[in-house]
Design an enzyme around this catalytic site. Structure first.
Site, PDB file in Angstrom:
ATOM      1  N   HIS A   3      54.332  25.842  36.572  1.00  0.00           N
ATOM      2  CA  HIS A   3      53.238  26.674  36.089  1.00  0.00           C
ATOM      3  C   HIS A   3      53.524  28.112  36.472  1.00  0.00           C
ATOM      4  O   HIS A   3      53.839  28.412  37.622  1.00  0.00           O
ATOM      5  CB  HIS A   3      51.895  26.254  36.687  1.00  0.00           C
ATOM      6  CG  HIS A   3      50.777  27.131  36.231  1.00  0.00           C
ATOM      7  ND1 HIS A   3      50.158  26.962  35.019  1.00  0.00           N
ATOM      8  CD2 HIS A   3      50.202  28.218  36.801  1.00  0.00           C
ATOM      9  CE1 HIS A   3      49.233  27.910  34.862  1.00  0.00           C
ATOM     10  NE2 HIS A   3      49.238  28.673  35.927  1.00  0.00           N
ATOM     11  N   SER A  14      41.305  26.349  39.843  1.00  0.00           N
ATOM     12  CA  SER A  14      41.313  26.206  38.386  1.00  0.00           C
ATOM     13  C   SER A  14      42.692  25.750  37.903  1.00  0.00           C
ATOM     14  O   SER A  14      42.829  24.785  37.153  1.00  0.00           O
ATOM     15  CB  SER A  14      40.929  27.546  37.743  1.00  0.00           C
ATOM     16  OG  SER A  14      41.114  27.499  36.350  1.00  0.00           O
ATOM     17  N   ASP A  29      36.345  22.552  34.910  1.00  0.00           N
ATOM     18  CA  ASP A  29      37.092  23.809  34.974  1.00  0.00           C
ATOM     19  C   ASP A  29      36.905  24.621  33.700  1.00  0.00           C
ATOM     20  O   ASP A  29      36.759  25.841  33.760  1.00  0.00           O
ATOM     21  CB  ASP A  29      38.580  23.544  35.205  1.00  0.00           C
ATOM     22  CG  ASP A  29      39.371  24.849  35.179  1.00  0.00           C
ATOM     23  OD1 ASP A  29      39.133  25.680  36.068  1.00  0.00           O
ATOM     24  OD2 ASP A  29      40.169  25.050  34.251  1.00  0.00           O
ATOM     25  N   ARG A  66      32.908  32.180  34.484  1.00  0.00           N
ATOM     26  CA  ARG A  66      33.516  33.234  35.312  1.00  0.00           C
ATOM     27  C   ARG A  66      33.914  34.423  34.451  1.00  0.00           C
ATOM     28  O   ARG A  66      33.782  35.572  34.864  1.00  0.00           O
ATOM     29  CB  ARG A  66      34.734  32.679  36.056  1.00  0.00           C
ATOM     30  CG  ARG A  66      34.344  31.739  37.204  1.00  0.00           C
ATOM     31  CD  ARG A  66      35.551  30.961  37.702  1.00  0.00           C
ATOM     32  NE  ARG A  66      36.612  31.850  38.155  1.00  0.00           N
ATOM     33  CZ  ARG A  66      37.900  31.518  38.192  1.00  0.00           C
ATOM     34  NH1 ARG A  66      38.299  30.318  37.788  1.00  0.00           N
ATOM     35  NH2 ARG A  66      38.792  32.382  38.620  1.00  0.00           N
TER      36      ARG A  66
END
Lengths: 427, 427
Positions: free
Chosen positions: B84, B185, B163, B170
């Protein structure tokens, strides 16, 4: 002036200072529904944690005032004086105070609220008088004030609607306990009410919103600054709420005690605080040739003003007050000096007896409450009554007695109580 | 387990530690709609300002994972490896990396996202390949991974729905920039994907989410802890995003550069980072008898895996990529060393050219973007091309050129660049 809600939130999140234009925009846009609840609650939490400076708090307050109507008493021929208490247990001071100050020469337009949790509300107390009405139009308010010199009624929906919407949001988002937000909420309504002078009774102790004196002083200082910045002559007294005020706690019970004070009697602490606040109000309002409050309690003129005020709002001052069907006596477990009597525990017990409400829409019992037979500093005998509990149903006594566990101490040692008037703050 | 939202908010507001049960309850109740947006945003702001400890972050992550399905690759006969990146400008590394690691012996199930703002998204890039599909069912994913060794596709709606809902909240409440919330997250999705090992590429610099190395290291440390606590072998590299990665920025342009790398060529920084991340993934996945990544780029086996992967998802690896209709060349204003090339400014320029989107629902241009003709450290001549801008409409060049103001410096002094790989963090 177009801002973005995220931009405003980010400034305060990152410990910046909000501009006047940003505050105006965010309060206005929130009131119109253009800033969402979830954005405002994030901003409120950032304010709670990172604070606002004096200029920001003043701007926040002015923006809330501008969200609604502003009352105007300039047609009256005497100065107006107002008082606000941050609330406590047994705090019925507004009841004798408003007619007392009216009797001494000021006009007293007193917009009040209802109780929530362990603290009582002035309107709930007065509503125990048969026939008495809390809701008045602006014209009716003016008529009552002209005939009685004082009016105690509910604030209309047009006053600081931003504050109403914000308060409801703070209530469900854990953002109530912020001095800048508490101060601006109180002062936006008081300034919008249009009073020329204001005396604040900021309480400290277990039964108050502010548990310690330092927080209470900070709240008082912030509100005095806000009032002064808005052109209202503002004085604050810090007063004790570590023990209940007076001997009676509950709606009709507190009306009863207020009438005792207006008749020239009543408990020493209630009389002392009522007279002290009356003098502060008359001084702040600069009433020419003001009467003497102690005199007005003795000569019956304060009682006359009270009766006129109650009658003008549909009430019968001679009707018997409601009483509770059930009672229970708590006796002293030992002999000695009553050293403490915790205001919060007594307040919670009265609430559980039915005098208070958990949610805004709940009803309250007029007759429920507590009568104290001793106050801290007094000597008690083992087995003698310490307090009597009143409720509409006997089933309520158990949970009220649980709330009273540890509420008092009987011993030989010295007292550790706050002075009734702890401090006085002015601009 | 019943809690009250205000109680949970108040704990974090007052700098307390949330219990496992409180975190489980609040995430579950929010996902079910029982905790309101305005309550969750107040809690998120309190978390942003007051932080969470390692245990709270792990519990928050696990609660988000439990809100949805968890994928399972245990039917596969080889270890799975995932990577990631926190995102940057010109970061097309996933494109050559996934087939490269597959060619070396691991299975690579890579759930990716779309671009927002100045950072590109892997799915947007691959979608510039005619016919290629980002959305696959779980069964299709398994079929692609079995045939090609790697799959790059969109995460299904069933993965960590808490999430998704929290991220959207958010985004509009100024509560994105919190390391505990960012880390949980990312990691909730990666852990729910069921990978056995994970290599994180955490970028630092103007074009990255984390502008400075210390914040990036803190985010990397938090994510490595979270992965480790969840039983996933997790390694993080901190890498440079003060300048763009590679020479091409834009969707089809980055596919083009990825194919250059798979053909054994491509810019040195893209090759170096791809090979380094491949080695980390193979080591973290403990692939028995793993191939050598440099070898796999040279011998064509990585390219073969790429072609199988694209074909398996409906794409034509031989079809010409879309190109933009318009181009404009930026020339060097002076001769000397290109000392800086700001990643953020290049990223914003590419976004304004059409390569990126401002809102999730906006389309992106496949052909738009920027080709750099020089990288920091190289010598440039006055008047020679520094970069070429591509867009579908010439009208876009003006604002892109504005974004590039001050984006580069040409001079004689030494370079002040971050090393490509700044640091490596493990449990």
């Amino acid at each position: 002036m177009g801002f973005d809600a995220i931009e405003v939130i980010t400034v305060k999140r990152d410990r910046g200072e909000l501009s006047t234009a940003q505050i105006d925009w965010v309060i206005g846009a929130y009131t119109r529904g253009e800033v969402a609840d979830e954005q405002m609650s994030a901003l409120l939490m950032a304010i709670l944690l990172n604070g606002m400076n004096r200029r920001e708090i003043a701007d926040w307050t002015q923006a809330m005032i501008r969200s609604g109507e502003r009352m105007d008493w300039s047609s009256l021929d005497r100065p107006t004086a107002d008082k606000h208490s941050t609330g406590g247990v047994g705090d019925k001071i507004t009841l004798p105070l408003a007619p007392l100050v009216a009797a001494c020469g000021a006009y007293v337009p007193q917009l009040s609220g209802r109780g929530l949790g362990h603290t009582g509300g002035t309107l709930d107390k007065l509503e125990s008088i048969p026939g008495w009405r809390a809701s008045l139009s602006n014209d009716e308010m003016l008529a009552v004030i002209r005939s009685a010199g004082a009016v105690v009624c509910a604030a209309g929906a047009g006053l600081a609607p931003a504050d109403k919407k914000l308060y409801a949001l703070r209530d469900v988002t854990g953002t109530v306990e912020s001095i800048p937000l508490i101060a601006s909420s109180i002062m936006s309504k008081k300034i919008a009410e249009g009073t020329g002078s204001l005396v604040l009774d900021v309480k400290a102790g277990s039964g108050a919103f502010m548990k310690n004196v330092d927080d209470a002083r900070e709240l008082a200082r912030t509100m005095v600054e806000l009032g002064t910045d808005a052109g209202v002559r503002t004085v604050a007294l810090l007063t004790a709420m570590d023990r209940p005020l007076g001997l009676k706690v509950g709606n009709a019970l507190e009306v009863e005690e207020a009438v005792e004070v207006l008749a020239g009697g009543g408990p020493a602490d209630v009389v002392e605080l009522t007279v002290r606040l009356a003098r502060e109000m008359l001084e702040a309002a600069a009433v020419p040739g003001a009467g003497d409050p102690e005199e007005a309690l003795k000569d019956g003129s304060a009682m006359d003003a009270w009766r006129r005020m109650i009658v003008a709002q549909g009430g019968d001052p001679d009707a018997p007050l409601p009483t509770a069907a059930e009672s229970a006596v708590v006796v002293a477990p030992a002999s000695g000096t009553l050293r403490t009597l915790d205001a919060l525990k007594v307040g919670v017990a009265a609430w559980r007896l039915g005098a208070g409400r958990a949610r805004k829409e709940d009803p309250v019992s007029a007759g429920a409450g507590i009568v104290l037979h001793a106050k801290p500093g007094e000597t008690v005998r083992a087995g003698a009554p310490l307090m009597t509990l009143y409720a509409d149903e006997a089933a309520r006594f158990d949970r009220a007695l649980q709330a009273l566990e540890g509420a008092y101490e009987i011993g030989e040692d010295g007292l550790d109580l706050l002075p009734l008037v702890i401090d006085r703050l002015t601009a």
